[in-house]
Design a protein around this motif. Structure first.
Motif, short mmCIF file in Angstrom:
data_model
loop_
_atom_site.label_atom_id
_atom_site.label_comp_id
_atom_site.label_asym_id
_atom_site.label_seq_id
_atom_site.Cartn_x
_atom_site.Cartn_y
_atom_site.Cartn_z
N SER A 3 0.95 -1.21 0.00
CA SER A 3 0.00 0.02 -0.08
C SER A 3 0.97 0.99 0.03
O SER A 3 1.90 1.20 0.58
CB SER A 3 -1.08 0.03 1.09
OG SER A 3 -0.09 0.06 2.33
N ASN A 33 -0.99 -4.70 -7.80
CA ASN A 33 -2.04 -4.95 -6.63
C ASN A 33 -1.27 -4.27 -5.41
O ASN A 33 -1.19 -4.77 -4.17
CB ASN A 33 -1.74 -6.62 -6.27
CG ASN A 33 -2.40 -7.30 -7.06
OD1 ASN A 33 -3.57 -6.95 -7.51
ND2 ASN A 33 -1.84 -8.32 -7.73
N THR A 35 -2.35 -1.26 -2.82
CA THR A 35 -3.58 -0.61 -2.41
C THR A 35 -2.97 1.06 -2.50
O THR A 35 -2.25 1.44 -1.75
CB THR A 35 -4.03 -1.00 -1.10
OG1 THR A 35 -4.33 -2.34 -1.23
CG2 THR A 35 -5.21 0.01 -0.59
N ASP A 59 -7.55 -1.62 -5.22
CA ASP A 59 -8.25 -1.29 -3.87
C ASP A 59 -7.65 0.07 -3.58
O ASP A 59 -6.69 0.47 -4.03
CB ASP A 59 -7.71 -2.24 -2.85
CG ASP A 59 -8.18 -3.83 -2.91
OD1 ASP A 59 -9.30 -3.68 -3.30
OD2 ASP A 59 -7.61 -4.51 -2.49
N THR A 79 -12.90 1.17 -1.95
CA THR A 79 -13.01 0.25 -1.11
C THR A 79 -13.26 0.22 0.28
O THR A 79 -14.07 -0.59 0.82
CB THR A 79 -11.42 -0.81 -1.38
OG1 THR A 79 -11.13 -0.88 -2.56
CG2 THR A 79 -11.60 -2.05 -0.69
N GLU A 80 -12.50 1.29 0.62
CA GLU A 80 -12.85 1.95 2.01
C GLU A 80 -12.85 3.16 2.36
O GLU A 80 -11.99 3.71 1.70
CB GLU A 80 -11.86 1.02 3.27
CG GLU A 80 -11.92 1.45 4.52
CD GLU A 80 -10.83 0.40 5.55
OE1 GLU A 80 -10.94 0.94 6.56
OE2 GLU A 80 -9.71 -0.05 4.80
#
Length: 193
Positions: A3, A33, A35, A59, A79-80
């Motif tokens: 991330s 991949n 985030t 994400d 995603t959040e």
């Protein structure tokens, strides 16, 4: 790196290359991949990075203080979404959720985030890589100012060297992946005090 926080503008500016590279950065995160952690807005360069990641199935974690939630347009496809009480809590959460940081074009807010996270690194509060994606020479003057600070004795060369800089996304991510953190400052004891 799983991330990365991206610090950037809530305005788009007027440079088409910056806009397209911001979108491409988000796409690259999705493909690798990684985030994306960012300021949660759908507008400006922030929104372009998020769009790139979301469009490629990545994400995306958005972090925004409650007072900005009513002023900025919060992205609805995250995603959040994390809502904080203030700007300081926002930066701490972005720090905690990230393995590294990238600065792309922005204004005073971006500069605030960049200088705070680099200062934390200089003080030994973190050992995460910090990168400047210098799109279209946007940060040439900032880099020159940092070199002047070294020349005039206000910044150590090793602290400037701890910030990785590249004009390409791939080059920057490669440097960040190979990042070797600075040793803890000698004036800190084992407890960091």
């Amino acid at each position: 790196m799983k991330s990365i926080s991206v610090f950037c503008g809530s305005s788009e500016g007027n440079d088409a290359k910056i806009i397209s590279e911001a979108y491409k950065l988000g796409q690259t995160f999705a493909k690798r991949n990684i985030t994306l952690v960012y300021g949660a807005a759908k507008i400006g360069i922030m929104g372009k990075v998020a769009e790139g990641a979301i469009d490629d199935g990545g994400d995306v974690i958005g972090v925004i203080p409650v007072f900005l939630k009513t002023k900025e347009i919060v992205h609805k496809e995250l995603t959040e979404l994390i809502i904080t009480q203030n700007m300081h809590d926002r930066k701490i959460l972005m720090y905690e959720k990230s393995n590294g940081f990238i600065i792309i074009p922005g204004g005073f807010g971006t500069m605030d985030e960049f200088f705070e996270i680099t200062t934390w690194g200089q003080l030994g509060l973190h050992t995460k890589p910090i990168g400047i994606l210098n799109i279209n020479g946007y940060y040439d003057a900032l880099i020159a100012q940092c070199k002047l600070m070294v020349e005039r004795g206000f910044l150590k060369q090793e602290n400037l060297d701890a910030v990785v800089i590249d004009q390409t996304i791939e080059g920057l991510l490669e440097q960040m992946s190979n990042y070797k953190p600075l040793p803890a400052p000698k004036w800190l004891n084992k407890e960091g005090l």
